[in-house]
Write an enzyme that holds these catalytic residues in place. Structure first.
Site, short mmCIF file in Angstrom:
data_model
loop_
_atom_site.label_atom_id
_atom_site.label_comp_id
_atom_site.label_asym_id
_atom_site.label_seq_id
_atom_site.Cartn_x
_atom_site.Cartn_y
_atom_site.Cartn_z
N GLU A 1 -3.45 7.52 -4.17
CA GLU A 1 -3.45 6.26 -3.40
C GLU A 1 -3.35 5.08 -4.36
O GLU A 1 -4.16 4.96 -5.29
CB GLU A 1 -4.72 6.16 -2.56
CG GLU A 1 -4.78 4.91 -1.70
CD GLU A 1 -6.06 4.83 -0.88
OE1 GLU A 1 -5.98 4.83 0.36
OE2 GLU A 1 -7.14 4.79 -1.50
N TYR B 1 0.86 -1.19 0.00
CA TYR B 1 0.00 0.00 0.00
C TYR B 1 0.89 1.24 0.00
O TYR B 1 1.82 1.34 0.81
CB TYR B 1 -0.90 0.02 1.24
CG TYR B 1 -1.67 1.31 1.41
CD1 TYR B 1 -2.91 1.49 0.81
CD2 TYR B 1 -1.15 2.37 2.16
CE1 TYR B 1 -3.61 2.68 0.97
CE2 TYR B 1 -1.85 3.56 2.32
CZ TYR B 1 -3.08 3.71 1.72
OH TYR B 1 -3.77 4.88 1.87
#
Length: 397
Positions: free
Chosen positions: A206, A118
């Site tokens: 993101e 992530y």
């Protein structure tokens, strides 16, 4: 402004961030044709078919499918297109899917295990610096990782004058547990990702997940990008990516008249001029026992036409049981606003909810006289607290 995944990946490609080959489709036949085109370059008949809506958690809602043949690409696209996709980030009714992204398979076999990470970039407001947040445990349950194992969430703050440094890229790759070829490939990936964030004037970038493929290549498997609306004048190509079908129809309609409108869950419609006054108005409504139904800023030119459209937009919400107009006359004169309210009332016709008006500033006394002598179902107030209390009392009756 929110972007679709396929739009975000176009921006990433421009900054040399490695993304899977993908083609957008609006029909099942287009999706199948896209798979044939992609297969010509990858040699694999395994594809991802991904719903394109402005919400995360699409996989949990059935909006992401892995197809193992051209026919499955067609079938999944037919299943997803037109569906009301419900995810943890949508409203209860979900969002209608108008497009799917068909992508090459990046979960292919190879000499090393596939890993998911992530990485996100955003502004750390307390320090005024951009920050890279990342974790070696990427995937759909990153929120659970942050809650249960916060030590698995790392942060790297970037100096605004120096930009991202090589040693920071190395530290990120090391904390992700990479080594060898994968470590080397991650370094330019991180640098290019940060350049994309800065270069597009994003407020959020993101990637979840970032994939280390079996051959140690690094891919942005998904991408969420939010661009600062105030910077869109510098990026006409990005401004053209706006998808109004993904936005609240009432907010889109308000924008046509230069009104800033955000729908909320209460029962008191708010019409104000200025964001600060809007926040104060909503606060005082809450303190008086009410609940704001919207944030509506008519700006500094609250003429009759704008006021009329503001009333129309507020009244589209059936939950609204009262309207509070709170205008400070600085740039705009209060008497003109008052006349605009009266004209709008006559133009719209009978308004089924009580209207409370508080006008302060230039020509406020004249404005109050116009309201009081109009003969309309409009209540005037001097103090904001009195106006909010009047709203609450009227809602009780």
């Amino acid at each position: 402004m929110n972007l679709h995944e396929f739009q975000a990946k176009e921006i990433l490609k421009h900054f040399n961030v490695n993304v899977p080959q993908g083609i957008i489709a609006v029909t099942p036949d287009e999706a199948k044709d896209a798979a044939y085109i992609i297969n010509a370059g990858s040699g694999s008949e395994k594809f991802a078919v991904k719903a394109q809506i402005h919400a995360g958690g699409r996989g949990k809602g059935g909006g992401v499918k892995i197809a193992k043949s051209y026919q499955e690409v067609y079938d999944y696209a037919k299943q997803i297109l037109g569906m009301m996709l419900i995810t943890p980030q949508t409203k209860a009714e979900g969002k209608k899917v108008h497009k799917v992204l068909v992508e090459q398979n990046i979960y292919y076999e190879g000499p090393s295990p596939i890993k998911e990470f992530y990485i996100s970039i955003l502004l750390n407001r307390p320090t005024g610096r951009n920050i890279i947040m990342y974790s070696p445990r990427g995937g759909m349950d990153i929120e659970k990782v942050a809650e249960e194992t916060p030590e698995q969430i790392f942060k790297e703050e970037i100096h605004p004058a120096l930009g991202i440094q090589t040693f920071q890229c190395r530290r990120i790759a090391f904390n992700l547990g990479l080594e060898g070829e994968a470590y080397k490939n991650m370094l330019p990936f991180i640098e290019n990702l940060y350049n994309a964030y800065i270069g597009s004037d994003a407020s959020l970038l993101e990637i979840n997940p970032v994939i280390k493929a079996a051959d140690n290549k690094i891919f942005a498997a998904d991408a969420k990008v939010v661009v600062d609306n105030n910077a869109l004048f510098r990026h006409p190509n990005i401004a053209n990516m706006r998808d109004i079908y993904e936005e609240d129809p009432t907010e889109v309609e308000a924008g046509k008249f230069g009104l800033n409108f955000v729908k909320l869950d209460g029962n008191v419609g708010c019409m104000v001029n200025g964001a600060g006054l809007a926040m104060a108005t909503m606060d005082i409504i809450k303190l008086s026992g009410g609940a704001p139904a919207n944030f509506l800023d008519v700006g500094g030119t609250a003429n009759a036409k704008r006021v009329e459209e503001a009333f129309r937009i507020i009244l589209t919400d059936t939950n609204v049981k009262a309207i509070l107009v709170n205008i400070f006359g600085g740039i705009v004169r209060c008497d003109r606003v008052a006349q605009g309210i009266v004209d709008a009332y006559h133009e719209i016709g009978e308004i089924p909810v009580p209207i409370i008006v508080r006008l302060q500033g230039t020509n406020a006394i004249e404005a109050k006289n116009i309201i009081d002598q109009s003969g309309l179902k409009v209540y005037s107030a001097i103090d904001l607290k009195d106006a909010a209390d009047l709203v609450t009392d009227l809602l009780k009756n």
